[in-house]
Design an enzyme around this catalytic site. Structure first.
Site, PDB file in Angstrom:
ATOM      1  N   ASP A  92       0.848  -1.192   0.000  1.00 33.91           N
ATOM      2  CA  ASP A  92       0.000   0.000   0.000  1.00 33.91           C
ATOM      3  C   ASP A  92       0.882   1.240   0.000  1.00 33.91           C
ATOM      4  O   ASP A  92       2.038   1.199   0.400  1.00 33.91           O
ATOM      5  CB  ASP A  92      -0.885   0.022   1.248  1.00 33.91           C
ATOM      6  CG  ASP A  92      -1.914  -1.094   1.249  1.00 33.91           C
ATOM      7  OD1 ASP A  92      -2.312  -1.522   0.146  1.00 33.91           O
ATOM      8  OD2 ASP A  92      -2.302  -1.539   2.340  1.00 33.91           O
ATOM      9  N   ASP A 111       8.951   4.282  -7.658  1.00 37.61           N
ATOM     10  CA  ASP A 111       9.205   4.403  -9.097  1.00 37.61           C
ATOM     11  C   ASP A 111      10.186   5.550  -9.318  1.00 37.61           C
ATOM     12  O   ASP A 111       9.935   6.458 -10.071  1.00 37.61           O
ATOM     13  CB  ASP A 111       7.899   4.608  -9.867  1.00 37.61           C
ATOM     14  CG  ASP A 111       7.127   5.834  -9.383  1.00 37.61           C
ATOM     15  OD1 ASP A 111       7.555   6.480  -8.398  1.00 37.61           O
ATOM     16  OD2 ASP A 111       6.104   6.166  -9.992  1.00 37.61           O
ATOM     17  N   ASP A 146      26.252  12.826  -7.331  1.00 43.06           N
ATOM     18  CA  ASP A 146      26.557  11.474  -7.798  1.00 43.06           C
ATOM     19  C   ASP A 146      26.469  11.417  -9.322  1.00 43.06           C
ATOM     20  O   ASP A 146      25.573  10.805  -9.895  1.00 43.06           O
ATOM     21  CB  ASP A 146      25.608  10.454  -7.155  1.00 43.06           C
ATOM     22  CG  ASP A 146      26.072  10.003  -5.788  1.00 43.06           C
ATOM     23  OD1 ASP A 146      27.151  10.443  -5.348  1.00 43.06           O
ATOM     24  OD2 ASP A 146      25.365   9.203  -5.164  1.00 43.06           O
ATOM     25  N   ASP A 191      29.333  11.830   1.126  1.00 42.28           N
ATOM     26  CA  ASP A 191      29.077  10.914   0.015  1.00 42.28           C
ATOM     27  C   ASP A 191      29.407   9.479   0.411  1.00 42.28           C
ATOM     28  O   ASP A 191      30.359   9.228   1.137  1.00 42.28           O
ATOM     29  CB  ASP A 191      29.937  11.329  -1.189  1.00 42.28           C
ATOM     30  CG  ASP A 191      29.704  10.431  -2.393  1.00 42.28           C
ATOM     31  OD1 ASP A 191      28.533  10.237  -2.772  1.00 42.28           O
ATOM     32  OD2 ASP A 191      30.694   9.912  -2.942  1.00 42.28           O
ATOM     33  N   ALA A 205      27.194   3.305  -3.878  1.00 44.53           N
ATOM     34  CA  ALA A 205      25.832   3.232  -4.422  1.00 44.53           C
ATOM     35  C   ALA A 205      25.286   4.655  -4.525  1.00 44.53           C
ATOM     36  O   ALA A 205      25.813   5.570  -3.888  1.00 44.53           O
ATOM     37  CB  ALA A 205      24.938   2.376  -3.527  1.00 44.53           C
ATOM     38  N   ASP A 222      21.779   3.547   9.153  1.00 42.78           N
ATOM     39  CA  ASP A 222      23.081   3.272   8.570  1.00 42.78           C
ATOM     40  C   ASP A 222      23.661   4.554   7.962  1.00 42.78           C
ATOM     41  O   ASP A 222      22.928   5.353   7.379  1.00 42.78           O
ATOM     42  CB  ASP A 222      22.921   2.209   7.474  1.00 42.78           C
ATOM     43  CG  ASP A 222      24.220   1.824   6.826  1.00 42.78           C
ATOM     44  OD1 ASP A 222      24.924   0.976   7.395  1.00 42.78           O
ATOM     45  OD2 ASP A 222      24.529   2.376   5.746  1.00 42.78           O
ATOM     46  N   PHE A 223      24.961   4.745   8.076  1.00 41.56           N
ATOM     47  CA  PHE A 223      25.686   5.876   7.485  1.00 41.56           C
ATOM     48  C   PHE A 223      24.927   7.195   7.696  1.00 41.56           C
ATOM     49  O   PHE A 223      24.621   7.935   6.762  1.00 41.56           O
ATOM     50  CB  PHE A 223      25.947   5.636   5.992  1.00 41.56           C
ATOM     51  CG  PHE A 223      27.076   6.472   5.439  1.00 41.56           C
ATOM     52  CD1 PHE A 223      28.383   6.194   5.766  1.00 41.56           C
ATOM     53  CD2 PHE A 223      26.812   7.526   4.598  1.00 41.56           C
ATOM     54  CE1 PHE A 223      29.419   6.977   5.262  1.00 41.56           C
ATOM     55  CE2 PHE A 223      27.843   8.323   4.086  1.00 41.56           C
ATOM     56  CZ  PHE A 223      29.150   8.037   4.424  1.00 41.56           C
ATOM     57  N   GLU A 262      24.298   5.317  12.939  1.00 41.07           N
ATOM     58  CA  GLU A 262      25.675   4.842  12.792  1.00 41.07           C
ATOM     59  C   GLU A 262      26.557   6.010  12.365  1.00 41.07           C
ATOM     60  O   GLU A 262      26.279   6.680  11.379  1.00 41.07           O
ATOM     61  CB  GLU A 262      25.735   3.746  11.726  1.00 41.07           C
ATOM     62  CG  GLU A 262      27.153   3.318  11.432  1.00 41.07           C
ATOM     63  CD  GLU A 262      27.274   2.633  10.086  1.00 41.07           C
ATOM     64  OE1 GLU A 262      27.740   1.488  10.079  1.00 41.07           O
ATOM     65  OE2 GLU A 262      26.915   3.242   9.062  1.00 41.07           O
TER      66      GLU A 262
END
Length: 162
Positions: free
Chosen positions: A62, A67, A77, A91, A95, A128-129, A155
């Site tokens: 839901d 997208d 990036d 940065d 990824a 994270d990061f 973190e």
């Protein structure tokens, strides 16, 4: 590296097993935290130049569809063809960094966190990061997911050069 937000099936188990684990942890008095990787995400497909920058949903859910395209990646990036705003933190090279200044992206992330809390049973987050994006966004994610009274941690690792 993290990819699909809603796909919780891995070599460790599936979503139902994760729900059952979280229920057992809570029954034992342990608050389950989810490892939230939202500074950077691996894309699902490449654009016409071969850059990994298209995100999709493989799992029905839901709310806000995932997208996302180049607009969801920070313009810093360039190797991923990012067209979003400048990064609000450090940065992460491995990824595409997500553009947390984009309200559509933030709303989708909050909805995902609500799903993890309401349907999977997590009670808080380990970001994270966390130095990869502005702290004000972490506050929005915690408050928007309704976990402000629970344990949430960020973190913060260094390069160990002192």
């Amino acid at each position: 590296m993290p990819g699909q937000l809603y796909n919780l099936t891995s070599a460790y188990g599936n979503e139902q097993q994760l729900v059952e684990l979280n229920e057992a942890l809570k029954a034992a008095g342990i608050a389950p935290l989810a490892d939230i990787v939202i500074n950077h995400r691996c894309a699902d497909s490449q654009d016409e130049q071969g850059r990994w920058n298209n995100y999709h949903d493989d799992v029905d859910h839901d709310g806000h569809p995932i997208d996302w395209g180049q607009w969801a990646i920070t313009c810093d990036d360039k190797e991923f063809g990012g067209q979003g705003n400048k990064d609000t933190g450090e940065d992460f090279w491995g990824a595409p960094d997500l553009d947390h200044t984009n309200s559509h992206l933030r709303e989708a992330l909050v909805h995902w966190l609500q799903h993890l809390r309401d349907n999977v049973g997590f009670t808080g987050w380990r970001f994270d990061f966390a130095k990869g994006y502005g702290a004000k966004y972490i506050q929005q994610y915690v408050e928007g997911s309704g976990t402000q009274d629970d344990l949430n941690v960020g973190e913060m690792w260094t390069d160990l050069h002192w």
